[in-house]
Design a protein around this motif. Structure first.
Motif, mmCIF file in Angstrom:
data_model
loop_
_atom_site.group_PDB
_atom_site.id
_atom_site.type_symbol
_atom_site.label_atom_id
_atom_site.label_comp_id
_atom_site.label_asym_id
_atom_site.label_seq_id
_atom_site.Cartn_x
_atom_site.Cartn_y
_atom_site.Cartn_z
ATOM 1 N N ASN A 674 0.808 -1.217 0.000
ATOM 2 C CA ASN A 674 0.000 0.000 0.000
ATOM 3 C C ASN A 674 0.839 1.263 0.000
ATOM 4 O OD1 ASN A 674 -1.806 -2.001 2.029
ATOM 5 N ND2 ASN A 674 -2.948 -1.001 0.417
ATOM 6 N N VAL A 675 2.078 1.174 0.514
ATOM 7 C CA VAL A 675 2.828 2.410 0.762
ATOM 8 C C VAL A 675 4.237 2.437 0.184
ATOM 9 C CG1 VAL A 675 1.561 2.816 2.910
ATOM 10 C CG2 VAL A 675 3.749 1.620 3.014
ATOM 11 N N ASN A 676 4.817 1.297 -0.185
ATOM 12 C CA ASN A 676 6.237 1.268 -0.579
ATOM 13 C C ASN A 676 6.357 1.087 -2.083
ATOM 14 O OD1 ASN A 676 8.985 0.719 -0.954
ATOM 15 N ND2 ASN A 676 9.181 -0.231 1.063
ATOM 16 N N GLN A 677 6.431 2.208 -2.794
ATOM 17 C CA GLN A 677 6.505 2.153 -4.250
ATOM 18 C C GLN A 677 7.821 1.535 -4.714
ATOM 19 O OE1 GLN A 677 4.014 3.118 -6.675
ATOM 20 N NE2 GLN A 677 5.460 1.824 -7.779
ATOM 21 N N ASP A 678 8.916 1.799 -3.993
ATOM 22 C CA ASP A 678 10.210 1.205 -4.377
ATOM 23 C C ASP A 678 10.127 -0.312 -4.379
ATOM 24 O OD1 ASP A 678 11.501 3.627 -4.722
ATOM 25 O OD2 ASP A 678 12.172 3.733 -2.649
ATOM 26 N N MET A 679 9.501 -0.890 -3.369
ATOM 27 C CA MET A 679 9.376 -2.338 -3.306
ATOM 28 C C MET A 679 8.530 -2.864 -4.459
ATOM 29 S SD MET A 679 7.448 -4.785 -0.588
ATOM 30 C CE MET A 679 5.941 -4.440 -1.493
ATOM 31 N N VAL A 680 7.408 -2.183 -4.730
ATOM 32 C CA VAL A 680 6.527 -2.625 -5.807
ATOM 33 C C VAL A 680 7.248 -2.550 -7.147
ATOM 34 C CG1 VAL A 680 4.414 -2.054 -7.065
ATOM 35 C CG2 VAL A 680 4.416 -2.058 -4.567
ATOM 36 N N SER A 681 8.048 -1.506 -7.320
ATOM 37 C CA SER A 681 8.793 -1.352 -8.578
ATOM 38 C C SER A 681 9.847 -2.440 -8.747
ATOM 39 C CB SER A 681 9.456 0.025 -8.634
ATOM 40 O OG SER A 681 8.484 1.057 -8.573
ATOM 41 N N ASN A 682 10.292 -3.015 -7.633
ATOM 42 C CA ASN A 682 11.313 -4.061 -7.672
ATOM 43 C C ASN A 682 10.740 -5.435 -7.359
ATOM 44 O OD1 ASN A 682 14.246 -2.803 -7.960
ATOM 45 N ND2 ASN A 682 13.026 -1.387 -6.708
ATOM 46 N N ARG A 683 9.459 -5.605 -7.603
ATOM 47 C CA ARG A 683 8.823 -6.890 -7.318
ATOM 48 C C ARG A 683 9.523 -8.023 -8.042
ATOM 49 N NH1 ARG A 683 6.017 -10.177 -10.149
ATOM 50 N NH2 ARG A 683 4.580 -11.688 -9.178
ATOM 51 N N ASP A 684 9.913 -7.811 -9.298
ATOM 52 C CA ASP A 684 10.554 -8.886 -10.063
ATOM 53 C C ASP A 684 11.850 -9.335 -9.399
ATOM 54 O OD1 ASP A 684 8.497 -8.762 -11.863
ATOM 55 O OD2 ASP A 684 9.608 -7.627 -13.377
ATOM 56 N N ALA A 685 12.578 -8.377 -8.804
ATOM 57 C CA ALA A 685 13.817 -8.745 -8.111
ATOM 58 C C ALA A 685 13.512 -9.630 -6.910
ATOM 59 C CB ALA A 685 14.564 -7.484 -7.668
ATOM 60 N N LEU A 686 12.404 -9.364 -6.224
ATOM 61 C CA LEU A 686 12.018 -10.192 -5.092
ATOM 62 C C LEU A 686 11.621 -11.595 -5.547
ATOM 63 C CD1 LEU A 686 9.927 -7.645 -2.976
ATOM 64 C CD2 LEU A 686 12.173 -8.599 -2.422
ATOM 65 N N MET A 687 10.913 -11.675 -6.671
ATOM 66 C CA MET A 687 10.540 -12.996 -7.182
ATOM 67 C C MET A 687 11.774 -13.767 -7.648
ATOM 68 S SD MET A 687 7.329 -13.263 -6.602
ATOM 69 C CE MET A 687 7.597 -12.215 -5.181
ATOM 70 N N ASP A 688 12.737 -13.068 -8.243
ATOM 71 C CA ASP A 688 13.989 -13.734 -8.637
ATOM 72 C C ASP A 688 14.724 -14.246 -7.402
ATOM 73 O OD1 ASP A 688 13.464 -13.207 -11.288
ATOM 74 O OD2 ASP A 688 14.759 -11.421 -11.374
ATOM 75 N N TYR A 689 14.660 -13.468 -6.316
ATOM 76 C CA TYR A 689 15.281 -13.885 -5.056
ATOM 77 C C TYR A 689 14.666 -15.196 -4.577
ATOM 78 C CZ TYR A 689 15.480 -14.064 0.078
ATOM 79 O OH TYR A 689 15.613 -14.477 1.372
ATOM 80 N N VAL A 690 13.338 -15.291 -4.618
ATOM 81 C CA VAL A 690 12.675 -16.519 -4.189
ATOM 82 C C VAL A 690 13.034 -17.671 -5.126
ATOM 83 C CG1 VAL A 690 10.453 -17.643 -3.753
ATOM 84 C CG2 VAL A 690 10.772 -15.233 -3.166
#
Length: 830
Positions: A674-690
């Motif tokens: 809801n509040v962290n645009q930086d995280m949302v913009s880097n969602r793909d990096a988080l999925m690659d991490y998983v």
């Protein structure tokens, strides 16, 4: 339709009467002192109708209707919120519970400053979401709650009451429906002297004429029922005196609810608000048509009303000083009134405020410190100024029974300053918010002083009484003691002065974990106001053999002693709470801390809780991994994980695009989507991490204002499903799932002792590749499998959970901590 603010030009002056005796409480903050604001105040002075708006929480109120009624109908409007919003969520910080209630109280006061209303509260504590009024009233003492609402009605004496919600159960929050039910009951009995007769020692019975429901507007369409009586208010109209539409005022007011993320943009154009008559005398055309002016209650009311009307008709906008003599005449007539009527006192205060505005008055009583303690000497300064050629004689200033004769004139725009030192009495009450002085009982705050019930906040901790003369009239003005400083960014900042305990305790660890029967450490700091007092640390609930205290250092400059308390090994699992006190050599016991809540949109908040810590004994298997934590709206989960022994690093936007594989687990804070645009913009990096073998845990998000609905590797859709009963049964669907067994076995007892709720905003639908090991269900509600979703993605693991970890972990709930550790350890076990 003639705008209400100009109606007096089209009718004969009302023939009435009125009185006023007055001691003004004038706040030092800068307010609009324009001719228009004085004129607007005169229109308010002329009108005498009063309206009480009732709902359950801060932000429930319809600010658009309140703004219209207060500034177009010129009514005296007050909002009674049953609770202070303690059980809600917080978008701007980590504060929850009592602390959040303090924030939301001040946000409501800022909202009322904006839309022109007043604010009241009952003793009810917001205990979290409730599905129906029966559940709500099982948690609140119905009789005491009714007593509070009756008390507010008898004090405020409204002509009509408006509820935000109706009494139909099951269509909204149970607190909402309850507010309408209790308001309806209070409407019927507040005029009966046999109901709560103990209140009549202070006030008289009062009956409002009508009670309405502020009917819901779905997409601009109202569901009008046959046989019901309705009235529509043009709440989108423009007020030329204020220079804004009521929609704009309402949006500005609603935006004050920042902790709830309720920033609002005003609608443009015509808007209507509907009220539906619920009970009381019917009306033909207008809901206020038969309200007799209260001026008629007074022997000189006709004269006062005529004087107000004459000033309105002859008002000098260009040279407002020319209005002062007529304002003084109105004040004189008001001061002749001897009847003890609450509304008259309000009018007396209002006319004094209008006089001071017309003078361009600035009066400040300033301390050299924001915080001080009993028996301390306060170095203060009085600053006075006015910008007219009127002769003003400053006579005296009195603070804490110390009277200083000033005997000086206050010329046009030549500021008067005088320094004053005084001593705070040793037995002076500190600045603890009044509803927090005693332990609450059964989800109601304990307030022993009847006359405090309903009040929004404390009166100023210390105020001084200024006496001066103007045009033959004596004024007494209370100036609150404040602290003023200049901020390089914000400019002038004025904060309320607060009295704090002379000796205050601070504990570093609110939760102390004794893992696997190990010993533990508690760091305690004792701060002294005047001088260090020798003494010892005592811990309630532990005998002397269970802990040892060592003084580690003394800070003589800042008058503080640091202690380290060593807790011995304890066999078994469980949780216990322990209060800490400091006992001086002469037997004085000090057990309070000083906590502060600082946000720029509200005054600094200071309160003094009893100092304690939770001692949590757990047998846990924990790996030595580093956790990356992505901030959301704010929570205390990282601190808990550090106390458990994990290394936690906060991940900011710049780090999200870098190598994340160094983290064994990454956790997103509450409402991060809801509040962290930086995280949302880097969602793909988080999925690659998983995918590469990482372990990602996503905590709850709300359905409103999502920055993205792509939460995980596979689709899931959030709902508003929640489980509100914290001790409702939990059924394990996948008993052999690793997260319920490794590295710590989860048993049914681990779902005991949870606080406020199980969870909220559970996913309502999800891809079949997610597993849902738990089933949660409120009584008489549909069960939900969405509290905990787990999936394998590539080499890694992904979790989405609406369980209220942000409440459970800081509260030190052992079973919840054990389950969350298992979520973290998924990657390690794998």
């Amino acid at each position: 339709m003639i705008p209400n603010q100009f109606k007096q030009f089209y009718r004969k002056p009302i023939s009435l009467c009125l009185p006023l005796v007055l001691s003004l409480f004038f706040i030092g903050r800068l307010e609009a002192q324009s001719s228009a604001s004085v004129y607007h105040g005169l229109l308010k002075l002329q009108e005498t109708k009063k309206i009480l708006y009732v709902a359950a929480h801060p932000d429930d109120e319809n600010t658009r209707l309140i703004a219209y009624l207060a500034n177009d109908e010129m009514a005296d409007v007050a909002y009674l919120s049953l609770t202070r919003g303690d059980g809600g969520q917080n978008l701007i910080g980590k504060e929850l519970g009592m602390e959040l209630g303090m924030i939301r109280t001040q946000e409501l006061l800022k909202a009322r400053e904006t839309d022109g209303g007043k604010q009241f509260f009952s003793r009810a504590i917001d205990f979290g979401y409730s599905r129906n009024p029966n559940e709500t009233l099982n948690n609140w003492d119905r009789k005491k709650l009714l007593s509070d609402v009756v008390w507010v009605i008898r004090n405020f004496q409204p002509d009509i009451i408006i509820t935000r919600f109706n009494t139909t159960p099951g269509i909204t929050h149970g607190h909402h429906t309850t507010s309408a039910i209790i308001a309806g009951e209070a409407f019927k009995v507040s005029g009966d002297p046999n109901v709560f007769p103990e209140q009549l020692e202070h006030i008289k019975p009062w009956s409002a004429k009508r009670i309405f429901w502020n009917a819901y507007n779905w997409g601009g369409v109202y569901d009008k029922k046959p046989g019901k009586k309705y009235y529509e208010f043009p709440v989108g109209s423009f007020n030329p005196i204020l220079g804004m539409t009521y929609s704009q005022i309402a949006a500005n007011s609603r935006t004050m609810h920042k902790s709830q993320g309720f920033g609002a943009t005003a609608s443009i154009g015509r808007e209507m608000d509907l009220i539906e008559l619920v009970d009381g005398k019917t009306f033909d055309v207008f809901p206020f048509e038969d309200l007799e002016s209260r001026w008629l209650q007074l022997s000189n009311g006709n004269l006062i009303a005529d004087k107000i009307s004459n000033l309105i008709n002859s008002f000098d906008f260009v040279a407002p000083v020319n209005n002062i003599d007529q304002l003084i005449e109105i004040k004189k007539e008001l001061n002749k009134v001897r009847e003890n009527l609450p509304w008259v006192k309000d009018k007396q205060e209002l006319v004094d405020q209008l006089i001071m505005k017309t003078l361009g008055w600035r009066g400040l009583f300033l301390s050299d410190k924001e915080l001080n303690f009993p028996a301390a000497v306060v170095h203060s300064k009085i600053i006075l100024n006015q910008v007219t050629d009127k002769k003003i004689k400053i006579n005296s200033f009195e603070v804490l029974d110390q009277v200083i004769s000033l005997n000086t004139d206050l010329p046009n725009n030549l500021a008067f300053e005088s320094e004053l030192d005084f001593t705070i009495p040793k037995d002076h009450l500190n600045s603890q918010p009044y509803w927090l002085r005693d332990q609450p009982e059964n989800n109601l705050y304990t307030i022993k002083d009847q006359e405090r019930i309903g009040k929004a906040y404390n009166s100023p901790t210390i105020s001084g009484k200024l006496t001066f003369s103007l045009s033959g009239e004596e004024f007494q003005m209370n100036l609150p003691l404040q602290f003023r400083y200049n901020d390089r960014v914000s400019g002038e900042v004025i904060q309320p002065f607060k009295i704090v305990p002379e000796v205050a305790i601070a504990v570093k660890q609110e939760n102390v974990f004794l893992l696997n029967e190990a010993s533990g450490i508690v760091d305690v700091m004792v701060n002294f106001g005047k001088e260090i007092k020798e003494g010892v640390i005592k811990i309630e609930g532990l005998n002397d053999a269970e802990y040892q205290v060592e003084e580690t250092f003394r800070d003589l400059k800042n008058k503080a002693i640091h202690f380290q308390v060593a807790l011995n090994k304890v066999v078994g699992e469980g949780k216990s709470a322990h209060q800490i006190s400091y006992v001086s050599d002469n037997g004085e016991v000090f057990d309070k801390g000083v906590k502060r809540i600082l946000y720029p949109h509200i005054p600094n908040l200071t309160y003094f809780p009893k100092v304690s810590f939770n001692l949590i004994r757990l047998n846990l298997n924990i790996s030595p991994q580093t956790i990356g934590y992505i901030p959301g709206a704010g929570d205390k989960v990282p601190e808990i994980l550090q106390n458990l022994g994990y290394q936690v690093e906060m991940i900011d936007g710049a780090q999200l695009g870098s190598d994340l594989q160094k983290y064994g687990t990454i956790i997103t804070g509450i409402r991060a989507f809801n509040v962290n645009q930086d995280m949302v913009s880097n969602r793909d990096a988080l999925m690659d991490y998983v995918k590469a073998g990482g372990n990602l845990i996503v905590q709850y998000n709300t359905t409103a204002s999502l920055l993205s609905n792509e939460f995980g590797p596979y689709p899931l859709t959030l709902s508003r499903d929640r489980v509100t009963v914290e001790d409702s049964p939990v059924k394990v669907l996948l008993k052999n799932h690793p997260v319920l067994n490794q590295p710590n076995a989860i048993a049914s007892v681990d779902f005991d002792g949870w606080v406020q709720e199980r969870g909220l905003y559970f996913p309502g639908s999800w891809d079949e590749r997610y597993q849902s090991p738990l089933l949660m269900q409120d009584p008489d509600e549909n069960a939900s499998k969405g509290s905990l979703l787990l999936a394998q993605y590539g080499k890694g693991t992904y979790t989405y959970s609406g369980i209220s970890w942000f409440r459970l972990l800081p509260a030190g709930v052992p079973g919840a901590i054990k389950l969350f550790v298992n979520l973290i350890e998924q990657g390690h076990e794998k």
